[in-house]
Design a protein around this motif. Structure first.
Motif, short mmCIF file in Angstrom:
data_model
loop_
_atom_site.label_atom_id
_atom_site.label_comp_id
_atom_site.label_asym_id
_atom_site.label_seq_id
_atom_site.Cartn_x
_atom_site.Cartn_y
_atom_site.Cartn_z
N PHE A 1 32.44 -9.70 49.77
CA PHE A 1 33.63 -10.40 49.93
C PHE A 1 34.07 -10.28 51.34
CE2 PHE A 1 33.76 -8.96 45.57
CZ PHE A 1 33.67 -10.22 45.00
N SER A 2 33.08 -10.45 52.27
CA SER A 2 33.62 -10.45 53.96
C SER A 2 32.64 -11.44 54.46
CB SER A 2 33.16 -8.97 54.31
OG SER A 2 31.85 -8.71 54.22
N ASP A 3 32.26 -12.38 53.71
CA ASP A 3 31.65 -13.62 54.34
C ASP A 3 32.56 -14.42 55.46
OD1 ASP A 3 33.09 -14.52 52.12
OD2 ASP A 3 31.96 -16.53 52.38
N GLU A 4 33.61 -14.23 55.65
CA GLU A 4 34.42 -14.76 56.61
C GLU A 4 34.02 -14.49 58.09
OE1 GLU A 4 36.40 -10.95 55.95
OE2 GLU A 4 35.78 -12.44 54.67
N ASN A 5 33.60 -13.33 58.10
CA ASN A 5 32.98 -12.72 59.57
C ASN A 5 31.61 -13.57 60.03
OD1 ASN A 5 34.88 -10.71 59.61
ND2 ASN A 5 33.62 -9.30 58.08
N ILE A 6 30.73 -13.96 59.09
CA ILE A 6 29.77 -14.78 59.43
C ILE A 6 29.83 -16.15 59.87
CG2 ILE A 6 28.76 -15.03 57.13
CD1 ILE A 6 26.65 -14.36 60.40
N MET B 1 29.54 -18.24 62.88
CA MET B 1 28.65 -19.47 63.14
C MET B 1 29.61 -20.53 63.57
SD MET B 1 26.75 -18.96 59.37
CE MET B 1 26.31 -20.54 59.18
N ALA B 2 30.79 -20.58 63.07
CA ALA B 2 31.97 -21.71 63.55
C ALA B 2 31.73 -21.50 65.08
CB ALA B 2 33.18 -21.72 62.94
N CYS B 3 31.84 -20.27 65.80
CA CYS B 3 32.01 -19.97 67.24
C CYS B 3 30.77 -20.53 67.90
CB CYS B 3 32.40 -18.73 67.39
SG CYS B 3 34.01 -18.10 66.93
#
Length: 174
Positions: free
Chosen positions: A68-73, A77-79
């Motif tokens: 539940f920490s996929d917001e990091n990757i 990737m968005a950056c």
């Protein structure tokens, strides 16, 4: 995206011959892509190496989802995509979208950063440039490299992929 990552889930029986699915020319059918043991072993050389491989990145994303920490990757990737934008109008739009999704304190997928970094990023939004998110992206990258990446290398996701590629290789040599 789910069918592509389905074979990388926690269940070792959810992928057989393996490891990531790509759409075929028909668009709806999927074909399985076989990884080499060498490639999977290389993922353990460094975090940079892992991210440089399409299927390494996919496996790492699947692992982060289990934690539940996929917001990091997703943020990282968005950056990376953001840095490629040439149009200043598109930079402004995309910068605001990234900020609202990942940086703002009310963001639905907020990354874990300190107040100073969040404030610096907010100030950078006044005049968006390709380096608007450099500081915060570096912090999130460092967090993943020092925390999530070592856990990934010990995870069932990675070990199953490695074992599957090794077993397939052994079967071929017999």
């Amino acid at each position: 995206m789910k069918p592509r990552l389905g074979c990388l889930s926690n269940k070792s029986d959810s992928y057989s011959d393996f490891t990531a699915f790509l759409p075929s020319e028909e668009g709806k059918a999927y074909r399985c892509v076989k990884l080499s043991t060498d490639e999977v072993i290389r993922w353990a050389e460094s975090f940079d190496v892992l991210l440089s491989y399409k299927y390494g990145l996919a496996a790492f994303r699947a692992f982060l989802k289990t934690e539940f920490s996929d917001e990091n990757i997703e943020f990282w990737m968005a950056c990376e995509d953001y840095k490629k934008i040439k149009s200043s109008a598109k930079l402004v739009t995309k910068a605001n979208k990234i900020y609202e999704e990942f940086i703002d304190v009310k963001a639905p997928r907020e990354v874990n950063i300190d107040f100073q970094t969040r404030e610096l990023t907010r100030q950078n939004l006044r005049e968006p440039s390709p380096s608007t998110f450099s500081e915060v992206q570096g912090r999130v990258y460092s967090l993943m490299e020092k925390d999530s990446y070592p856990r990934f290398l010990r995870s069932k996701v990675y070990l199953d992929i490695l074992n599957q590629t090794q077993m397939r290789c052994q079967r071929r040599s017999v």
